[in-house]
Design a protein around this motif. Sequence first.
Motif, PDB file in Angstrom:
ATOM      1  N   PHE B  83       0.840  -1.200   0.000  1.00  0.00           N
ATOM      2  CA  PHE B  83       0.000   0.000   0.000  1.00  0.00           C
ATOM      3  C   PHE B  83       0.878   1.255   0.000  1.00  0.00           C
ATOM      4  O   PHE B  83       0.599   2.228  -0.702  1.00  0.00           O
ATOM      5  N   ARG B  84       1.963   1.189   0.796  1.00  0.00           N
ATOM      6  CA  ARG B  84       2.890   2.329   0.878  1.00  0.00           C
ATOM      7  C   ARG B  84       3.512   2.609  -0.500  1.00  0.00           C
ATOM      8  O   ARG B  84       3.597   3.755  -0.922  1.00  0.00           O
ATOM      9  N   ASN B  85       3.920   1.542  -1.182  1.00  0.00           N
ATOM     10  CA  ASN B  85       4.497   1.713  -2.512  1.00  0.00           C
ATOM     11  C   ASN B  85       3.483   2.278  -3.499  1.00  0.00           C
ATOM     12  O   ASN B  85       3.826   3.080  -4.359  1.00  0.00           O
ATOM     13  N   PHE B  86       2.244   1.856  -3.347  1.00  0.00           N
ATOM     14  CA  PHE B  86       1.188   2.345  -4.232  1.00  0.00           C
ATOM     15  C   PHE B  86       0.946   3.841  -4.010  1.00  0.00           C
ATOM     16  O   PHE B  86       0.796   4.613  -4.952  1.00  0.00           O
ATOM     17  N   ILE B  87       0.914   4.253  -2.752  1.00  0.00           N
ATOM     18  CA  ILE B  87       0.627   5.653  -2.427  1.00  0.00           C
ATOM     19  C   ILE B  87       1.850   6.556  -2.668  1.00  0.00           C
ATOM     20  O   ILE B  87       1.731   7.620  -3.276  1.00  0.00           O
ATOM     21  N   SER B  88       3.002   6.138  -2.168  1.00  0.00           N
ATOM     22  CA  SER B  88       4.184   7.016  -2.209  1.00  0.00           C
ATOM     23  C   SER B  88       5.137   6.703  -3.353  1.00  0.00           C
ATOM     24  O   SER B  88       6.026   7.497  -3.652  1.00  0.00           O
ATOM     25  N   GLY B  89       5.003   5.553  -3.982  1.00  0.00           N
ATOM     26  CA  GLY B  89       5.939   5.165  -5.030  1.00  0.00           C
ATOM     27  C   GLY B  89       7.194   4.552  -4.437  1.00  0.00           C
ATOM     28  O   GLY B  89       7.315   4.419  -3.223  1.00  0.00           O
ATOM     29  N   ASN B  90       8.146   4.209  -5.327  1.00  0.00           N
ATOM     30  CA  ASN B  90       9.394   3.578  -4.867  1.00  0.00           C
ATOM     31  C   ASN B  90      10.574   4.519  -5.074  1.00  0.00           C
ATOM     32  O   ASN B  90      10.519   5.410  -5.906  1.00  0.00           O
ATOM     33  N   THR B  91      11.647   4.251  -4.341  1.00  0.00           N
ATOM     34  CA  THR B  91      12.887   4.982  -4.608  1.00  0.00           C
ATOM     35  C   THR B  91      13.508   4.360  -5.864  1.00  0.00           C
ATOM     36  O   THR B  91      13.213   3.206  -6.189  1.00  0.00           O
ATOM     37  N   LYS B  92      14.330   5.128  -6.554  1.00  0.00           N
ATOM     38  CA  LYS B  92      14.934   4.608  -7.786  1.00  0.00           C
ATOM     39  C   LYS B  92      16.399   5.028  -7.858  1.00  0.00           C
ATOM     40  O   LYS B  92      16.723   6.190  -7.627  1.00  0.00           O
ATOM     41  N   VAL B  93      17.258   4.075  -8.182  1.00  0.00           N
ATOM     42  CA  VAL B  93      18.689   4.373  -8.326  1.00  0.00           C
ATOM     43  C   VAL B  93      18.915   4.956  -9.718  1.00  0.00           C
ATOM     44  O   VAL B  93      18.523   4.354 -10.717  1.00  0.00           O
ATOM     45  N   ILE B  94      19.510   6.154  -9.776  1.00  0.00           N
ATOM     46  CA  ILE B  94      19.758   6.743 -11.113  1.00  0.00           C
ATOM     47  C   ILE B  94      21.256   6.834 -11.435  1.00  0.00           C
ATOM     48  O   ILE B  94      21.609   7.007 -12.598  1.00  0.00           O
ATOM     49  N   ILE B  95      22.118   6.712 -10.407  1.00  0.00           N
ATOM     50  CA  ILE B  95      23.558   6.639 -10.687  1.00  0.00           C
ATOM     51  C   ILE B  95      24.126   5.472  -9.873  1.00  0.00           C
ATOM     52  O   ILE B  95      23.858   5.361  -8.669  1.00  0.00           O
ATOM     53  N   LYS B  96      24.872   4.627 -10.553  1.00  0.00           N
ATOM     54  CA  LYS B  96      25.529   3.514  -9.856  1.00  0.00           C
ATOM     55  C   LYS B  96      26.965   3.437 -10.353  1.00  0.00           C
ATOM     56  O   LYS B  96      27.187   3.413 -11.570  1.00  0.00           O
TER      57      LYS B  96
END
Lengths: 126, 228
Positions: B83-96
């Motif tokens: 539910f948390r992911n649905f409401i707030s979304g996920n974090t995303k790695v953009i530089i590795k």
Amino acid sequence: MKRLVIALGIIGAIAAIAIISLLMLWSTCNAITEQAESICKSLDEKNIDNANRQSQQLEDYWEEHRGVLSFFFRRYQISEISISITMVRGLLQYNDTALAGAFCQQISHRINEFWKGELPLPGSIL
Amino acid sequence: MIVVFFRTILLYMLIIFSLRLMGKRQLGELQPSELVVTILISNIASLPIEDTNIPLLAGAVPILTLVSFEIIISAISLKNIKFRNFISGNTKVIIKDGQIDQAAMRDLRFSVDDLMEELRGKDVFDVRDVQVAIVETSGTVSIYLKPDKQPVTAQQMNIKTQNVSPPVVVVSDGDIIKQGLEFCGVNRKWLDSYLKRNNYKLDEIFIMTLDSSKSAYIIPKQKELKKA
């Protein structure tokens, strides 16, 4: 947890206020419709004195209840009904029974529209 | 006019109460649902202020409903990760490892300018210095620098340090801050004796800070201001 309890309490209080306000509107609408219909009936029977007395009662009843209703509902709807009720009384004083009868029907119509508009039906919500 | 004045005061108090009820998180970085609530509240509150035809209750009910639902949603999010992911979304790695994940950036509709602005805001001017950059659910970018680009720490230099809590205000403009005293593990009695020992009176102090090692710093009130 405390915030959640307060939030649930607020939702409960809002639901209670909504239901109470609807019940108040329902009882006021019923009473107003009934009184407006009896004025119409008296006018049909050419009983002007009775219609005069009933219109005074209707005005008194509305004055008593409109203040409370204005806490919950938009004031322009309430003031439209107030104007119609005052018109009936004024017209009866000048013996314009035809127009008074028309305004009586307008009161019934307006109060019913008011009531229907406040009911939580798809037509009102959407 | 006076009606509008009183309505504004009442709605102001209601909004303050609502924001306090939503908690401190609301005042910092906003999650998507919190942003929606904040925008809606500011818009709804202005309607009954401007239009006296609308009962005050008709303005208060949506504000309180929104705030209550926001709290309920937060409580459910706390318990349920999906539910948390649905409401707030996920974090995303953009530089590795100093490499930008262009697909992730496109997915987030994050432009190069946005990324560089965020990096510069964190004193990073070279993408190659970044070990990992993560776009948080609030839209901010968190950066972890490569080990050789990180500032030197006392531990790396083998310098012994003491764990001392930062100083907190214990007296502000002559008033005792109880939380400050509790934080430093002292009480009113200790404060009184400290002030007596150092020839200070409580109402003469503008600011007094104290840390956990009981080291105090006192700024007295300016005499001219005190008279005024």
